[in-house]
Design an enzyme around this catalytic site. Structure first.
Site, PDB file in Angstrom:
ATOM      1  N   HIS A 125     -10.611  42.661  19.049  1.00 29.95           N
ATOM      2  CA  HIS A 125      -9.204  43.168  19.442  1.00 29.95           C
ATOM      3  C   HIS A 125      -8.414  44.222  18.547  1.00 29.95           C
ATOM      4  O   HIS A 125      -7.488  44.659  18.845  1.00 29.95           O
ATOM      5  CB  HIS A 125      -7.934  42.141  19.963  1.00 29.95           C
ATOM      6  CG  HIS A 125      -8.559  40.911  20.802  1.00 29.95           C
ATOM      7  ND1 HIS A 125      -8.872  41.542  22.252  1.00 29.95           N
ATOM      8  CD2 HIS A 125      -8.395  39.776  20.905  1.00 29.95           C
ATOM      9  CE1 HIS A 125      -9.071  40.564  22.894  1.00 29.95           C
ATOM     10  NE2 HIS A 125      -8.916  39.327  21.975  1.00 29.95           N
ATOM     11  N   ASP A 162     -17.162  37.523  24.923  1.00 23.53           N
ATOM     12  CA  ASP A 162     -15.726  36.739  24.709  1.00 23.53           C
ATOM     13  C   ASP A 162     -15.095  37.035  26.062  1.00 23.53           C
ATOM     14  O   ASP A 162     -15.293  37.952  26.701  1.00 23.53           O
ATOM     15  CB  ASP A 162     -15.181  37.429  23.652  1.00 23.53           C
ATOM     16  CG  ASP A 162     -13.886  36.759  23.396  1.00 23.53           C
ATOM     17  OD1 ASP A 162     -13.973  35.958  22.292  1.00 23.53           O
ATOM     18  OD2 ASP A 162     -12.781  36.858  24.035  1.00 23.53           O
ATOM     19  N   HIS A 164     -12.139  37.623  26.690  1.00 28.14           N
ATOM     20  CA  HIS A 164     -11.067  38.781  26.504  1.00 28.14           C
ATOM     21  C   HIS A 164     -11.804  39.862  26.269  1.00 28.14           C
ATOM     22  O   HIS A 164     -12.944  39.871  25.834  1.00 28.14           O
ATOM     23  CB  HIS A 164     -10.071  38.409  25.378  1.00 28.14           C
ATOM     24  CG  HIS A 164      -9.308  37.071  25.461  1.00 28.14           C
ATOM     25  ND1 HIS A 164      -9.816  35.925  24.725  1.00 28.14           N
ATOM     26  CD2 HIS A 164      -8.392  36.657  25.996  1.00 28.14           C
ATOM     27  CE1 HIS A 164      -8.886  34.845  24.943  1.00 28.14           C
ATOM     28  NE2 HIS A 164      -7.970  35.207  25.826  1.00 28.14           N
ATOM     29  N   ASP A 246     -14.905  31.583  24.196  1.00 27.34           N
ATOM     30  CA  ASP A 246     -13.539  30.974  25.118  1.00 27.34           C
ATOM     31  C   ASP A 246     -13.691  31.345  26.680  1.00 27.34           C
ATOM     32  O   ASP A 246     -12.797  30.844  27.323  1.00 27.34           O
ATOM     33  CB  ASP A 246     -12.347  31.699  24.579  1.00 27.34           C
ATOM     34  CG  ASP A 246     -12.525  33.084  24.030  1.00 27.34           C
ATOM     35  OD1 ASP A 246     -13.667  33.733  24.478  1.00 27.34           O
ATOM     36  OD2 ASP A 246     -11.584  33.888  23.487  1.00 27.34           O
TER      37      ASP A 246
END
Ligand code: ZN
Length: 311
Positions: A125, A162, A164, A246
């Site tokens: 991120h 991931d 995200h 996740d």
């Protein structure tokens, strides 16, 4: 050959406030899982600190200085609502960068067949000029640029599973024609980016959003039906992986319903791609994954598959 495993105790010294999901215990859970004799064959190495020169390829000097200046002498410093530094964060962040760059060095030198890097803070991120989402530096993008600039590669793939979207990786690599970046991620979800129309300056980015509640079938369609063929036809010389766990059904931060076995499947398919294109060269680094048991199980299976395929 073997699978190299990079980590460092400094990564336990990046401490988020109590209750934060990106916690020291994540790395301890992984270490406990990898203490099983199944993993005795790992080539365990210390993650060295990353070089500022390598970080500068992804982040302007002012951003690097801003993170260094945001390290408190005690307690915590809040960078954004999700992202915090503690006294040990600088050294941890350097190890996270240096671990994945050293893993690239080891795999390209033929010292290891493939590699997994268990470090924190995570990185995908962190944008060029914006630390966010638990991330300080854009570890995997820095590793991709290191492979291009220090090793002279011309085609590096970065795959991100991931849950995200890897907005930071995308931001750093938006104008980089020598990297294909592909990501599957739940949408809508933090950080809000990762729509299909985000394709990069050279159409070298592929975003595959997945609906909340979609599970194995949608995941396999995204990867086997779209992402992996798109990368394979391009012929990468190295495959880097932003390995977040996740998307697991037990994870508290998201709502995809992947199982531990699904992470084994995706690891095999990534190794298939690397076998077809670049002699199996895969370097995978830890991103998210916040249910400690699911994380430990999933990383264990991921590393087990890397070992099996790299043997
Ligand atoms: Zn994540």
């Amino acid at each position: 050959m073997t699978t190299a495993y990079f980590s460092h105790p400094d990564c336990l010294q990046h401490v988020n406030p109590p209750g934060h999901p990106e916690q020291v215990a994540r790395l301890k859970a992984i270490e406990a899982a990898l203490a099983n004799p199944v993993f005795d064959g790992l080539d365990r190495r210390e993650a060295p600190p990353g070089a500022e020169e390598a970080i500068r390829r992804a982040h302007p000097k002012a951003q690097i200085d801003a993170i260094r200046d945001a390290i408190p002498d005690s307690g915590w410093r809040q960078i954004d609502p999700d992202t915090t530094t503690s006294p040990g964060s600088w050294n941890a962040a350097l190890r996270a960068v240096g671990g994945v760059c050293a893993a690239v060095d080891a795999v390209l030198a033929g010292e290891a067949a493939n590699a997994f890097v268990a470090t924190r803070p995570p990185g995908h991120h962190a944008e060029r000029a914006n630390a966010m989402g638990f991330c300080l530096f854009s570890n995997i993008a820095i590793a991709a640029l290191h492979a291009l600039e220090s090793h002279g590669l011309n085609r590096v793939a970065v795959l991100d599973f991931d849950v995200h979207h890897g907005n930071g990786t995308q931001d750093v690599l938006w104008n980089e024609s020598r990297v294909r970046f592909a990501s599957s991620h739940q949408m809508p979800l933090f950080p809000g980016t990762g729509a299909r129309h985000e394709k990069g300056a050279y159409l070298q980015i592929r975003n595959v959003p997945l609906r909340e509640g979609s599970g194995r079938e949608a995941m396999q369609a995204a990867w086997a039906g779209e992402i992996l063929p798109w990368v394979k036809e391009w012929g990468p010389e190295l495959v880097l992986v932003s390995a977040g766990f996740d998307a697991h059904r037990a994870d508290p931060l998201a709502g995809l319903h992947w199982t531990t076995e699904d992470f084994g499947w995706i690891t095999h398919r990534i190794c298939d791609l690397a076998d077809d294109c670049c002699g199996g060269k895969v370097v995978s680094t830890l991103e998210g994954g916040y249910d400690l048991e699911a994380l430990a199980d999933s990383v264990g299976l991921h590393v087990e598959v890397l070992m099996e395929r790299g043997a």
